[in-house]
Design an enzyme around this catalytic site. Structure first.
Site, PDB file in Angstrom:
ATOM      1  N   SER A 134     -22.670 -41.907   7.480  1.00 41.82           N
ATOM      2  CA  SER A 134     -23.473 -43.062   7.872  1.00 41.82           C
ATOM      3  C   SER A 134     -24.000 -43.790   6.644  1.00 41.82           C
ATOM      4  O   SER A 134     -24.252 -43.177   5.594  1.00 41.82           O
ATOM      5  CB  SER A 134     -24.657 -42.602   8.731  1.00 41.82           C
ATOM      6  OG  SER A 134     -25.597 -43.640   8.915  1.00 41.82           O
ATOM      7  N   TYR A 159     -31.924 -37.874  10.526  1.00 43.26           N
ATOM      8  CA  TYR A 159     -30.539 -38.250  10.798  1.00 43.26           C
ATOM      9  C   TYR A 159     -29.766 -38.433   9.495  1.00 43.26           C
ATOM     10  O   TYR A 159     -28.665 -37.892   9.322  1.00 43.26           O
ATOM     11  CB  TYR A 159     -30.502 -39.539  11.617  1.00 43.26           C
ATOM     12  CG  TYR A 159     -29.120 -40.117  11.771  1.00 43.26           C
ATOM     13  CD1 TYR A 159     -28.160 -39.467  12.544  1.00 43.26           C
ATOM     14  CD2 TYR A 159     -28.764 -41.312  11.145  1.00 43.26           C
ATOM     15  CE1 TYR A 159     -26.882 -39.996  12.692  1.00 43.26           C
ATOM     16  CE2 TYR A 159     -27.494 -41.841  11.285  1.00 43.26           C
ATOM     17  CZ  TYR A 159     -26.554 -41.189  12.058  1.00 43.26           C
ATOM     18  OH  TYR A 159     -25.285 -41.700  12.188  1.00 43.26           O
TER      19      TYR A 159
END
Length: 339
Positions: A134, A159
């Site tokens: 990501s 995350y």
């Protein structure tokens, strides 16, 4: 390509997810055999995941297995029975803000689940593992555009920390077991059949619910909020191209950005979405807006350099934001039957 199609078979995790189902569609269109895995959890509306699956389940080269990557015995059996040569691992607990509410979901899916995938790839001699990372790993880096060689040791959300951990684990397996692995740092993927927790989808939902949209960072106070939005078809082009580009060298591991190389100011993005939705509905619309401060874990800007990816596989995004959002709003209006 014929020989490659006969030789390669793919296991795609997160096959009912936004990127996962689109990757499956492309691989099947190219003639590959695909085993798709998804737990069909209820992080968001399961009916949307089922709608995506309906687009691929009837293909004779597709096999769907409902399984959780965090359950080692389940995923081991999938590998054993499916005998894939290549793995595209897209299953994960997504979302920065949800990690503040349910951190355990991220540890189970993104850490234990990823470890299980690595172990199965090692055990079954997978030719190439491609996995989702990501743009969140860049944290609040101020140097732009973000390049793969930039420091990424200061994640600002759980995350992001799990995704950076995935990169480190994959590198370790490439070192210790010569497992060819490539991580892809996605930059705000959007488009039809997308994730309802993403801003563009949520804004549209709230408009039809008669509710205002919430704009964080007060729109553009002090520091502008920018995002590099990447259309789903461009992302799929990059993923599929990378899947057959197996890294070599002493440590067969690579990292690539997949972004649009064109960050957009948040307020300009909202105006573009309003225009796209107006065109889809055939009447002018405007969102009611509420402004708040930046949420913990969010970053002020994302901006991808894709030079490294273009040099490796010839990938360069081609879809303008206005066109991508128009395709999304056309789909949204038709799918939900709104007017």
């Amino acid at each position: 390509m014929g020989n490659d199609v006969e030789r390669h078979s793919y296991l795609v995790t997160g096959a009912a997810g936004f990127i996962g189902h689109a990757v499956c569609l492309r691989l099947l269109a190219d003639g590959y055999a695909v085993v798709g895995v998804d737990s069909l959890n209820d992080y968001y509306d399961v009916s949307l995941k089922q709608a995506r699956l309906r687009l691929i389940v009837d293909d004779p080269n597709f096999t769907f297995v409902q399984a959780d990557v965090a359950e080692h015995s389940e995923i081991f059996e999938v590998f054993e029975q499916g005998s894939p040569s290549h793995v595209i691992h897209l299953a994960a607990q997504a979302g920065v803000r949800y990690s503040l509410e349910n951190p355990n979901a991220y540890l189970q899916s993104n850490l234990i689940g990823f470890f299980n995938i690595l172990e199965c790839c090692r055990h079954f001699g997978i030719e190439h593992l491609v996995y989702a990372s990501s743009s969140s790993v860049y944290g609040r880096n101020v140097k732009t555009p973000f390049e793969e060689g930039d420091r990424v040791d200061c994640p600002v959300s759980l995350y992001a920390a799990t995704k950076r951990s995935n990169e480190l684990l994959a590198y370790a397996y490439s070192c210790s077991h010569s497992l060819p692995a490539t991580g892809l740092r996605f930059f705000t993927v959007y488009g039809p059949l997308g994730r309802p927790d993403m801003a563009y989808f949520g804004f549209t939902d709230r408009y039809f619910a008669g509710k205002p949209i919430t704009i964080f960072n007060n729109g553009d106070v002090i520091q502008d909020l920018y995002r590099d939005f990447t259309y789903i078809d461009d992302v799929v082009d990059g993923v599929v191209a990378v899947s057959t580009h197996i890294p070599g060298g002493e440590v067969p591991h690579a990292l690539f950005n997949i972004g649009n190389e064109s960050p957009v100011r948040l307020m300009d993005f909202i105006a573009t979405l309003e225009k796209a939705l107006s065109n889809s509905l055939g009447r002018p619309i405007e969102f009611d807006k509420v402004f708040e401060g930046l949420v913990a874990g969010d970053v002020p800007a994302t901006y991808a350099s894709t030079d490294k990816l273009e040099q490796a596989v010839g990938f360069r995004p081609t879809t303008p934001l206005a066109e991508g959002l128009r395709r999304f709003t056309d789909w949204y209006v038709a799918y939900n039957g709104v007017s």
